[in-house]
Design a protein around this motif. Structure first.
Motif, PDB file in Angstrom:
ATOM      1  N   GLY A 117       0.914  -1.311  -0.186  1.00  0.00           N
ATOM      2  CA  GLY A 117      -0.163  -0.027  -0.054  1.00  0.00           C
ATOM      3  C   GLY A 117       0.741   1.307  -0.130  1.00  0.00           C
ATOM      4  N   GLU A 118       2.205   1.117   0.029  1.00  0.00           N
ATOM      5  CA  GLU A 118       3.019   2.537   0.175  1.00  0.00           C
ATOM      6  C   GLU A 118       3.259   2.956  -1.231  1.00  0.00           C
ATOM      7  N   ILE A 119       3.652   4.047  -1.148  1.00  0.00           N
ATOM      8  CA  ILE A 119       4.186   4.726  -2.262  1.00  0.00           C
ATOM      9  C   ILE A 119       5.441   5.738  -1.999  1.00  0.00           C
ATOM     10  N   ALA A 120       6.714   5.286  -2.627  1.00  0.00           N
ATOM     11  CA  ALA A 120       7.878   6.183  -2.621  1.00  0.00           C
ATOM     12  C   ALA A 120       7.690   7.246  -3.632  1.00  0.00           C
ATOM     13  N   PRO A 121       7.615   8.632  -3.232  1.00  0.00           N
ATOM     14  CA  PRO A 121       6.985   9.572  -4.108  1.00  0.00           C
ATOM     15  C   PRO A 121       8.234   9.855  -5.392  1.00  0.00           C
ATOM     16  N   PRO A 122       7.837  10.549  -6.466  1.00  0.00           N
ATOM     17  CA  PRO A 122       8.771  10.496  -7.581  1.00  0.00           C
ATOM     18  C   PRO A 122       9.759  11.584  -7.131  1.00  0.00           C
ATOM     19  N   HIS A 123      11.075  11.500  -7.741  1.00  0.00           N
ATOM     20  CA  HIS A 123      12.194  12.394  -7.794  1.00  0.00           C
ATOM     21  C   HIS A 123      13.210  12.067  -8.805  1.00  0.00           C
ATOM     22  N   ARG A 124      14.038  12.675  -9.015  1.00  0.00           N
ATOM     23  CA  ARG A 124      15.134  12.545 -10.107  1.00  0.00           C
ATOM     24  C   ARG A 124      16.403  12.991  -9.540  1.00  0.00           C
ATOM     25  N   HIS A 125      17.489  12.492  -9.939  1.00  0.00           N
ATOM     26  CA  HIS A 125      18.809  12.790  -9.339  1.00  0.00           C
ATOM     27  C   HIS A 125      19.803  12.603 -10.646  1.00  0.00           C
ATOM     28  N   ALA A 126      21.045  13.373 -10.388  1.00  0.00           N
ATOM     29  CA  ALA A 126      22.229  13.263 -11.391  1.00  0.00           C
ATOM     30  C   ALA A 126      22.762  11.714 -11.341  1.00  0.00           C
ATOM     31  N   ALA A 127      22.712  11.039 -10.151  1.00  0.00           N
ATOM     32  CA  ALA A 127      23.295   9.657 -10.044  1.00  0.00           C
ATOM     33  C   ALA A 127      22.285   8.743 -10.702  1.00  0.00           C
ATOM     34  N   SER A 128      22.887   7.827 -11.329  1.00  0.00           N
ATOM     35  CA  SER A 128      22.292   6.666 -12.017  1.00  0.00           C
ATOM     36  C   SER A 128      21.968   5.606 -10.986  1.00  0.00           C
ATOM     37  N   ALA A 129      20.837   4.754 -11.047  1.00  0.00           N
ATOM     38  CA  ALA A 129      20.643   3.666 -10.141  1.00  0.00           C
ATOM     39  C   ALA A 129      20.148   2.543 -10.741  1.00  0.00           C
ATOM     40  N   ILE A 130      20.480   1.372 -10.169  1.00  0.00           N
ATOM     41  CA  ILE A 130      19.859   0.071 -10.450  1.00  0.00           C
ATOM     42  C   ILE A 130      19.041  -0.317  -9.249  1.00  0.00           C
ATOM     43  N   ARG A 131      18.044  -1.379  -9.457  1.00  0.00           N
ATOM     44  CA  ARG A 131      17.554  -2.247  -8.565  1.00  0.00           C
ATOM     45  C   ARG A 131      17.665  -3.715  -8.981  1.00  0.00           C
ATOM     46  N   PHE A 132      18.221  -4.556  -7.906  1.00  0.00           N
ATOM     47  CA  PHE A 132      18.225  -5.934  -8.166  1.00  0.00           C
ATOM     48  C   PHE A 132      17.201  -6.223  -6.920  1.00  0.00           C
ATOM     49  N   ILE A 133      16.318  -6.943  -7.607  1.00  0.00           N
ATOM     50  CA  ILE A 133      15.125  -7.528  -6.487  1.00  0.00           C
ATOM     51  C   ILE A 133      15.351  -8.726  -5.981  1.00  0.00           C
ATOM     52  N   LEU A 134      15.186  -8.732  -4.503  1.00  0.00           N
ATOM     53  CA  LEU A 134      15.761  -9.740  -3.737  1.00  0.00           C
ATOM     54  C   LEU A 134      14.662 -10.639  -3.128  1.00  0.00           C
ATOM     55  N   ASP A 135      13.589  -9.743  -2.479  1.00  0.00           N
ATOM     56  CA  ASP A 135      12.447 -10.703  -1.862  1.00  0.00           C
ATOM     57  C   ASP A 135      11.010  -9.929  -1.928  1.00  0.00           C
ATOM     58  N   GLY A 136      10.154 -10.692  -2.118  1.00  0.00           N
ATOM     59  CA  GLY A 136       8.784 -10.092  -2.303  1.00  0.00           C
ATOM     60  C   GLY A 136       8.476 -10.284  -3.932  1.00  0.00           C
ATOM     61  N   GLU A 137       7.297  -9.879  -4.137  1.00  0.00           N
ATOM     62  CA  GLU A 137       6.748  -9.764  -5.609  1.00  0.00           C
ATOM     63  C   GLU A 137       5.502  -8.850  -5.653  1.00  0.00           C
ATOM     64  N   GLY A 138       5.706  -8.185  -6.903  1.00  0.00           N
ATOM     65  CA  GLY A 138       4.371  -7.430  -7.302  1.00  0.00           C
ATOM     66  C   GLY A 138       4.312  -5.966  -6.971  1.00  0.00           C
ATOM     67  N   ALA A 139       5.405  -5.553  -6.211  1.00  0.00           N
ATOM     68  CA  ALA A 139       5.663  -3.953  -6.311  1.00  0.00           C
ATOM     69  C   ALA A 139       6.095  -3.467  -7.526  1.00  0.00           C
ATOM     70  N   TYR A 140       6.164  -2.141  -7.784  1.00  0.00           N
ATOM     71  CA  TYR A 140       6.529  -1.776  -8.981  1.00  0.00           C
ATOM     72  C   TYR A 140       7.553  -0.639  -8.987  1.00  0.00           C
ATOM     73  N   THR A 141       8.280  -0.221 -10.009  1.00  0.00           N
ATOM     74  CA  THR A 141       8.981   1.201 -10.129  1.00  0.00           C
ATOM     75  C   THR A 141       8.297   1.878 -11.335  1.00  0.00           C
ATOM     76  N   GLN A 142       8.330   2.897 -11.363  1.00  0.00           N
ATOM     77  CA  GLN A 142       7.830   3.717 -12.680  1.00  0.00           C
ATOM     78  C   GLN A 142       9.011   4.694 -13.243  1.00  0.00           C
ATOM     79  N   VAL A 143       9.428   4.573 -14.304  1.00  0.00           N
ATOM     80  CA  VAL A 143      10.751   5.251 -14.802  1.00  0.00           C
ATOM     81  C   VAL A 143      10.218   6.113 -16.095  1.00  0.00           C
ATOM     82  N   GLU A 144      10.185   7.188 -15.965  1.00  0.00           N
ATOM     83  CA  GLU A 144      10.002   8.264 -17.024  1.00  0.00           C
ATOM     84  C   GLU A 144       8.336   7.756 -17.468  1.00  0.00           C
ATOM     85  N   GLY A 145       7.508   7.442 -16.567  1.00  0.00           N
ATOM     86  CA  GLY A 145       6.077   6.959 -17.237  1.00  0.00           C
ATOM     87  C   GLY A 145       5.893   5.563 -17.595  1.00  0.00           C
ATOM     88  N   GLU A 146       6.920   4.947 -17.507  1.00  0.00           N
ATOM     89  CA  GLU A 146       6.920   3.307 -17.711  1.00  0.00           C
ATOM     90  C   GLU A 146       6.900   2.600 -16.175  1.00  0.00           C
TER      91      GLU A 146
END
Length: 361
Positions: A117-146
């Motif tokens: 039920g949580e939402i981590a609000p949108p932001h952007r930064h100069a640093a590039s980031a990656i996510r490697f998923i470890l545990d759980g399933e079904g949450a989302y990331t949205q990047v530039e509208g995708e």
């Protein structure tokens, strides 16, 4: 007879018999003091430290075992909300770089938690980031509208200055590994950050849209040919894992890395990001890797199986979802009893672009 100035005989070390410094040494130190007041220093004193014969890492090999840290990550969910924290993350600090928010000299890493039920609000930064998923399933990331729905083993990109937010519409918490080039960006003093007041972005593209557009061996007509970042948002594990099986079956097994591929930018064939490069490796049952060392300090994640990595003479045993780090130019080798899969990421693309990357088998 060797007579020191003022009639004092000198020892071989250049000191007088009474333990005092020679006139020459005293003159040098007085000179160093004078130029220090002008914000200058003698290169010959520090030359071996700033230009060593081979890399001298300030980092230590280390491991974060998921079974040991999972409860602490979940406890953060009781301490602070995702919205209040902006990003609820426990930073993985290299033992020799405590307080600097670094896992290697050039990379930041942390374990992020998002509750149902949580939402981590949108932001952007100069640093590039990656996510490697470890545990759980079904949450989302949205990047530039995708919006991309995430599962364990997925490799998700958030390139430089892209707007991104996270949300969890599932019924289970999700934990993933964040890796960012923050120390690199901050070294060049080029960091920028922007927060957005909206709770989340408007979704313009569905799950796996960019994968279908760019990851199928074809490109949409008019695609820019010189994109520095991969246009693919999510490299899903369900699509990546069979590739490892094909490589292994064909006998494409490196004696150091096993059957391995790198995540690529389908436009250029280069790395997925210009500052961070990632691999996925399958280590066959009974694999005993040969020693290897490279200048890129590397973060590893066990995706499947279990094994051990000998790093600088010390053995680190690992299992599913464990994270460990191999510092720059530190000799290491992998050993497994049963088939295992390792994800890895480092600053190799940045080093290659500067012409300074080197390895040794």
């Amino acid at each position: 007879m060797d007579i020191a100035p003022q009639g004092l005989a000198k020892t071989k070390a250049g000191k007088s018999k009474n333990g005092g410094k020679s006139n020459g040494q005293a003159a040098r130190e007085a000179y160093y003091d004078r130029i220090s007041k002008l914000d200058m220093a003698p290169l010959w004193v520090v030359l071996k430290d700033i230009i060593p014969e081979q890399p001298k890492t300030v980092c230590a090999p280390a491991i974060w075992r998921f079974k040991e840290v999972k409860s602490s990550v979940f406890e953060a969910g009781d301490i602070i909300s995702a919205q209040e924290a902006t990003r609820r993350v426990l930073v993985l600090e290299n033992p020799l770089l405590r307080g600097k928010s670094r896992i290697t000299q050039s990379l930041y890493a942390g374990l992020q938690l998002i509750m149902p039920g949580e939402i981590a609000p949108p932001h952007r930064h100069a640093a590039s980031a990656i996510r490697f998923i470890l545990d759980g399933e079904g949450a989302y990331t949205q990047v530039e509208g995708e919006k991309t729905i995430m599962s364990p083993g997925d490799f998700v990109l958030t390139p430089f200055w892209t707007i991104h937010d996270h949300g969890n519409t599932s019924k289970k918490p999700m934990i993933w590994l964040d890796v960012l080039d923050v120390p690199t960006v901050n070294f060049f003093e080029t960091s920028f950050y922007e927060h957005f007041d909206e709770e989340k972005q408007n979704t313009r593209r569905d799950h796996e849209d960019s994968l279908m557009r760019y990851g199928s061996g074809v490109l949409p007509d008019g695609t820019e040919r010189n994109l520095k970042n991969s246009p693919i948002i999510n490299y899903p594990y369900k699509r990546m894992r069979p590739i490892l099986d094909r490589l292994a079956k064909a006998g494409d097994i490196d004696p150091r890395h096993g059957a391995r591929f790198r995540y690529a930018n389908p436009i250029t064939g280069g790395w997925a990001l210009p500052t961070m490069g990632a691999h996925l490796s399958l280590l066959p049952k009974g694999f005993k890797g040969k020693d290897y060392q490279s200048t890129d300090g590397t973060i590893f994640v066990c995706v499947e199986g279990e094994g051990a990595t000998k790093i600088g003479g010390k053995v680190f045993e690992w299992g599913p979802k464990d994270v460990f780090v191999v510092p720059s130019w530190m000799k290491h080798s992998h050993i497994v009893k049963k088939e295992s899969v390792l994800f890895s990421i480092s600053d190799r693309p940045a080093q290659e672009s500067l012409g300074i990357w080197r390895d040794k088998a």
